[in-house]
Motif scaffolding. Structure first.
Motif, PDB file in Angstrom:
ATOM      1  N   ASP A 175      -9.597  13.366  -1.146  1.00  0.00           N
ATOM      2  CA  ASP A 175     -10.719  14.083  -0.565  1.00  0.00           C
ATOM      3  C   ASP A 175     -10.694  15.575  -0.897  1.00  0.00           C
ATOM      4  OD1 ASP A 175     -13.086  14.218   0.850  1.00  0.00           O
ATOM      5  OD2 ASP A 175     -12.275  13.252   2.641  1.00  0.00           O
ATOM      6  N   MET A 176     -11.865  16.177  -0.746  1.00  0.00           N
ATOM      7  CA  MET A 176     -12.081  17.574  -1.104  1.00  0.00           C
ATOM      8  C   MET A 176     -12.152  18.454   0.138  1.00  0.00           C
ATOM      9  SD  MET A 176     -15.367  19.127  -3.182  1.00  0.00           S
ATOM     10  CE  MET A 176     -15.400  17.667  -4.228  1.00  0.00           C
ATOM     11  N   ASP A 177     -11.435  19.534   0.111  1.00  0.00           N
ATOM     12  CA  ASP A 177     -11.470  20.521   1.186  1.00  0.00           C
ATOM     13  C   ASP A 177     -12.918  20.944   1.452  1.00  0.00           C
ATOM     14  OD1 ASP A 177     -11.217  22.719   2.861  1.00  0.00           O
ATOM     15  OD2 ASP A 177      -9.728  23.743   1.627  1.00  0.00           O
ATOM     16  N   LYS A 178     -13.373  20.773   2.698  1.00  0.00           N
ATOM     17  CA  LYS A 178     -14.748  21.124   3.051  1.00  0.00           C
ATOM     18  C   LYS A 178     -15.044  22.603   2.828  1.00  0.00           C
ATOM     19  CE  LYS A 178     -15.459  17.602   6.630  1.00  0.00           C
ATOM     20  NZ  LYS A 178     -15.702  17.378   8.088  1.00  0.00           N
ATOM     21  N   GLU A 200      -7.928  28.329  -8.117  1.00  0.00           N
ATOM     22  CA  GLU A 200      -8.127  28.725  -6.719  1.00  0.00           C
ATOM     23  C   GLU A 200      -9.315  27.997  -6.098  1.00  0.00           C
ATOM     24  OE1 GLU A 200     -10.852  32.746  -7.401  1.00  0.00           O
ATOM     25  OE2 GLU A 200      -8.722  32.922  -6.878  1.00  0.00           O
ATOM     26  N   ASN A 201     -10.176  27.434  -6.927  1.00  0.00           N
ATOM     27  CA  ASN A 201     -11.327  26.683  -6.441  1.00  0.00           C
ATOM     28  C   ASN A 201     -11.014  25.213  -6.223  1.00  0.00           C
ATOM     29  OD1 ASN A 201     -13.126  28.900  -6.477  1.00  0.00           O
ATOM     30  ND2 ASN A 201     -13.415  28.653  -8.679  1.00  0.00           N
ATOM     31  N   ILE A 202      -9.729  24.858  -6.253  1.00  0.00           N
ATOM     32  CA  ILE A 202      -9.322  23.457  -6.157  1.00  0.00           C
ATOM     33  C   ILE A 202      -8.346  23.285  -5.004  1.00  0.00           C
ATOM     34  CG2 ILE A 202      -8.228  21.535  -7.368  1.00  0.00           C
ATOM     35  CD1 ILE A 202      -8.989  23.036 -10.005  1.00  0.00           C
ATOM     36  N   THR A 203      -8.802  22.689  -3.917  1.00  0.00           N
ATOM     37  CA  THR A 203      -7.942  22.368  -2.786  1.00  0.00           C
ATOM     38  C   THR A 203      -8.349  21.011  -2.223  1.00  0.00           C
ATOM     39  OG1 THR A 203      -9.365  23.752  -1.394  1.00  0.00           O
ATOM     40  CG2 THR A 203      -7.274  24.701  -2.114  1.00  0.00           C
ATOM     41  N   TYR A 204      -7.420  20.372  -1.544  1.00  0.00           N
ATOM     42  CA  TYR A 204      -7.554  18.969  -1.176  1.00  0.00           C
ATOM     43  C   TYR A 204      -7.551  18.784   0.344  1.00  0.00           C
ATOM     44  CZ  TYR A 204      -5.893  18.946  -5.990  1.00  0.00           C
ATOM     45  OH  TYR A 204      -5.743  19.194  -7.327  1.00  0.00           O
ATOM     46  N   ALA A 205      -7.817  17.550   0.759  1.00  0.00           N
ATOM     47  CA  ALA A 205      -7.796  17.207   2.183  1.00  0.00           C
ATOM     48  C   ALA A 205      -7.394  15.745   2.322  1.00  0.00           C
ATOM     49  CB  ALA A 205      -9.168  17.431   2.804  1.00  0.00           C
ATOM     50  N   GLU A 206      -6.893  15.387   3.506  1.00  0.00           N
ATOM     51  CA  GLU A 206      -6.600  13.979   3.764  1.00  0.00           C
ATOM     52  C   GLU A 206      -7.905  13.181   3.675  1.00  0.00           C
ATOM     53  OE1 GLU A 206      -3.276  15.964   4.168  1.00  0.00           O
ATOM     54  OE2 GLU A 206      -4.927  16.489   5.512  1.00  0.00           O
ATOM     55  N   VAL A 207      -7.805  11.952   3.193  1.00  0.00           N
ATOM     56  CA  VAL A 207      -9.000  11.127   3.005  1.00  0.00           C
ATOM     57  C   VAL A 207      -9.714  10.938   4.350  1.00  0.00           C
ATOM     58  CG1 VAL A 207      -9.882   8.890   2.258  1.00  0.00           C
ATOM     59  CG2 VAL A 207      -7.944   9.937   1.059  1.00  0.00           C
ATOM     60  N   GLY A 208     -11.010  11.213   4.340  1.00  0.00           N
ATOM     61  CA  GLY A 208     -11.812  11.089   5.546  1.00  0.00           C
ATOM     62  C   GLY A 208     -12.002  12.387   6.293  1.00  0.00           C
ATOM     63  N   THR A 209     -11.263  13.423   5.918  1.00  0.00           N
ATOM     64  CA  THR A 209     -11.393  14.717   6.597  1.00  0.00           C
ATOM     65  C   THR A 209     -12.112  15.741   5.729  1.00  0.00           C
ATOM     66  OG1 THR A 209      -9.294  15.665   5.794  1.00  0.00           O
ATOM     67  CG2 THR A 209      -9.196  14.262   7.764  1.00  0.00           C
TER      68      THR A 209
END
Length: 326
Positions: free
Chosen positions: A244-247, A268-277
């Protein structure tokens, strides 16, 4: 593979690199699985640091959370021509997986030399084919193009890689394997002739020999409509990466402002998130699994900001309850 891991740690961009610096998902409208596939996979790169410290306990935790299968990475070929994973021989790794009732259907293997124009060497590929076959895997995946070429890939380079994948596909088929290619964002850049690398790869590879593993984070981060790609190339995507993609960081990283910008300038434009968040609409994408030809999918998170096992548990829970409806 050590260079690849070192780069990723410093560059902040997942499975994207090796040498830069020298499943299962199903969902009806009600959210219930319509396919027989009920298993949830994990790309083990997500836990690379933990595997480096203790393979046995890491795999045990993965199984305890509920993951049914894993996608390997990081195979290193020794002087004897045999592969090891995190210090384990193939029989030892197979035993560890069996102890935890975890399977492996797919692996990422470093095919940089094989995919480099002017090289095309098959030695590593053949060793990896033997490795994947010995593990009982079905898919041997090239995770990234030759990293030194990323900022200067041309249509000719993609045509070369497509031809190499066809050759590799023929070799892999003899061992009962299918070769595949895993994307990042640069395959969706518009090239000088107006084409896109991903289209060149798909359109110039044999559907019977070459598969594609669509990384949904990277396709969406590039501004690509993943569902539209399934419709354009039905059946070509039997494997997916689900991450998932950081909102708060959903900037599209392809287009006129980015297609010629050096990769290192956009990390710096690339950050992640737990799936579903995060910001990716997985339910919309998963609804088109049959069009894609989905067989296996893997939770992955390239960089984690909380406890890694808590992270993969959160992602597992969302996939299980919200996407598979189990």
């Amino acid at each position: 593979m050590n260079n690849r891991r070192t780069f990723l740690k410093h560059a902040g961009i997942g499975m994207a690199a090796a040498y830069f610096s020298p499943s299962l998902l199903s969902c009806s409208p009600q959210g219930k699985s319509t396919m027989a596939l009920k298993e949830i996979g994990l790309q083990l790169y997500t836990l690379r640091d933990q595997l480096a410290e203790d393979v046995a306990s890491t795999l045990s935790r993965v199984a305890e959370i509920g993951y049914n299968h894993v996608e390997t990475f990081g195979a290193e070929i020794g002087e004897d021509g045999k592969a090891t994973f995190w210090g384990l021989s193939i029989p030892a790794l197979s035993a560890r997986l069996a102890e935890n009732n975890v399977k492996t259907h797919s692996g990422h293997y470093d095919l940089a030399e094989f995919l480099t124009p002017g090289n095309g060497g098959q030695e590593a590929l053949k060793a990896y084919i033997d490795t994947a076959a010995a593990l009982g895997q079905r898919y041997l995946i090239a995770p990234v193009p030759p990293i030194p070429l990323i900022d200067k890939l041309t249509a000719d380079d993609y045509h070369f890689m497509a031809n190499q994948l066809n050759i590799g596909g023929e070799l892999a088929a003899k061992a009962g394997l299918t070769i595949g290619y895993h994307n990042h964002f640069w395959e969706f850049r518009t090239l000088a002739d107006g084409s896109k690398g991903m289209d060149i790869l798909i359109e110039n590879t044999d559907n019977n020999l070459v598969a594609f593993e669509l990384d949904l984070f990277w396709s969406e981060k590039s501004g690509t409509d993943s569902v539209a790609y399934f419709e354009k190339y039905p059946g070509r995507f039997p494997l997916w990466h689900i991450k998932d993609m950081d909102k708060n960081n959903s900037t599209v990283i392809t287009g006129s402002d980015y297609d010629t910008k050096p990769f290192m300038e956009i990390t710096e434009n690339i950050t992640y998130a737990e799936v579903g968040t995060g910001s990716i609409d997985f339910k919309k994408i998963v609804a088109e699994e049959k069009t894609a030809g989905l067989q296996y999918a893997f939770v992955e998170q390239d960089f984690i900001t909380i406890d890694p096992f808590e992270s993969i548990a959160k992602s597992y829970g969302y996939v299980k309850s919200e996407l598979l409806g189990l």
